[in-house]
Design an enzyme around this catalytic site. Structure first.
Site, PDB file in Angstrom:
ATOM      1  CE1 TYR A  20      -5.658   3.522  -2.858  1.00 60.89           C
ATOM      2  CE2 TYR A  20      -7.204   5.341  -2.691  1.00 60.89           C
ATOM      3  CZ  TYR A  20      -6.910   4.051  -3.074  1.00 60.89           C
ATOM      4  OH  TYR A  20      -7.889   3.290  -3.680  1.00 60.89           O
ATOM      5  CG  ASN A  21       1.271   3.763  -5.638  1.00 59.75           C
ATOM      6  OD1 ASN A  21       1.580   4.826  -6.159  1.00 59.75           O
ATOM      7  ND2 ASN A  21       1.558   2.592  -6.179  1.00 59.75           N
ATOM      8  CE  LYS A  33      -6.600   0.845  -0.617  1.00 62.28           C
ATOM      9  NZ  LYS A  33      -7.979   1.390  -0.695  1.00 62.28           N
ATOM     10  CG  ASP A  34       0.855  -0.844  -4.140  1.00 64.53           C
ATOM     11  OD1 ASP A  34       0.561   0.065  -4.948  1.00 64.53           O
ATOM     12  OD2 ASP A  34       1.432  -1.896  -4.463  1.00 64.53           O
ATOM     13  CB  SER A  35      -4.791   0.437  -5.108  1.00 64.47           C
ATOM     14  OG  SER A  35      -5.420   0.303  -3.861  1.00 64.47           O
TER      15      SER A  35
END
Lengths: 216, 216
Positions: A46-47, A74-76
């Protein structure tokens, strides 16, 4: 927490970098190598650098993708250059999944190789994001564009009522409360919107057709 | 945790801003207003922006100083302009204490109005920092300068053996282990120095006269 989640029926986990004392990239990788084999569910990296200060840098993602149990990211970050570079760097790993966190970027990420989204707004209007996903898979450009603009409208209005970075979270929880999906309680140090902001969110939800007008 | 600490004999607490979802300054202040009256011990604000992303901005500190139970601030920002501005802004509050976190800045902070330090290195060589404090109170410039340079030597060598921001913590824990004060275990995602770095730390400790040479 992972074991409890598995007992309750969760299908996968996300792991963000520990977010107090900032870790170096080799330290992060070592951490994943120790932790992931002990977890009962498959894992997405989780970025989330706005909250953790620490990116999963591309070389770290590439090395971590070799750890059994890590199945995607998952890139946020909101940084689409980073996202595209990751897709390219891991293009040999067909089963490795790249999900986008920011729903405002779901359309372009799906059109250019992303595999899905984990979108906060999907708690409020899940159908919108499912339809956007399907339209992108079908390369139905007109429909993608229309649904994308609706996602942006929700973001621009509901998530921008407050004055602080928490505005996103407070706006979404407030909207969920008004829609009767869950309460708008927030854990410290945050608090639910006061009446004035609640009324603005209600007005926007009505204008967007997400809530029926009170007098109808 | 505060109640447990009080039971165990702690005399005060530090509160850093919550460090995942970044809080705005009014949110931070509201958080303190809710939390501090429920705590069993006096509280220092803990300004640690490298780990929390969030500063206690001067206006927030000024307002927080009015909350009963908040008795001071520990600043680990390394930003002496911020520190001097706070001292000036709170100069009407004689009993409000400003402690410095970075031992490299203890000398100048004490000479210019600071009240003390909470220094990692004081776990290893407490006498050095007590003497520095006393020398600064006596305006014994030559002694302050000599002790300050010793603090900088420790920092430059022991805290710079590793390659990542964790180098400070790993170096200190390693030194404490070698001095027989405590073990060098570190919580995930960090790990103790490997043998090569341990030997470097040992060599520096000997050169600094903190550890006796093995063959003496």
């Amino acid at each position: 927490m992972a074991e409890k989640a598995a007992e309750c029926g969760a299908q996968a986990l996300v792991i963000a970098p520990p977010y107090y004392f900032p870790a170096g990239q080799p330290e992060l990788l070592e951490y994943l190598q120790h932790l992931v084999p002990r977890l009962p569910l498959p894992v997405f990296l989780y970025n989330m650098p706005s909250h953790t200060k620490v990116f999963f840098e591309p070389g770290t993602v590439k090395a971590a993708a070799e750890i059994p149990g890590i199945i995607g990211l998952k890139d946020s970050s909101g940084n689409m250059i980073y996202f595209h570079q990751l897709l390219s760097l891991l293009s040999h790993r067909e089963a490795f999944a790249f999900f986008i966190g920011a729903e405002e970027l779901l359309a372009e990420s799906l059109l250019l190789g992303g595999h899905g989204g984990i979108c906060g707004g999907a708690n409020l209007v899940p159908r919108l994001y499912v339809e956007l996903f399907q339209a992108a898979k079908l390369r139905d450009w007109e429909r993608v564009s229309r649904l994308h603009h609706r996602a942006i409208e929700i973001s621009t209005r509901i998530y921008r009522v407050g004055r602080h970075p928490s505005s996103y979270l407070k706006g979404l929880k407030c909207a969920l409360g008004l829609a009767g999906i869950c309460g708008d309680f927030m854990a410290e140090p945050f608090h639910r919107f006061r009446l004035e902001e609640q009324e603005l969110v209600r007005q926007y939800l009505e204008e967007l057709g997400i809530l029926g007008k009170a007098d109808e």
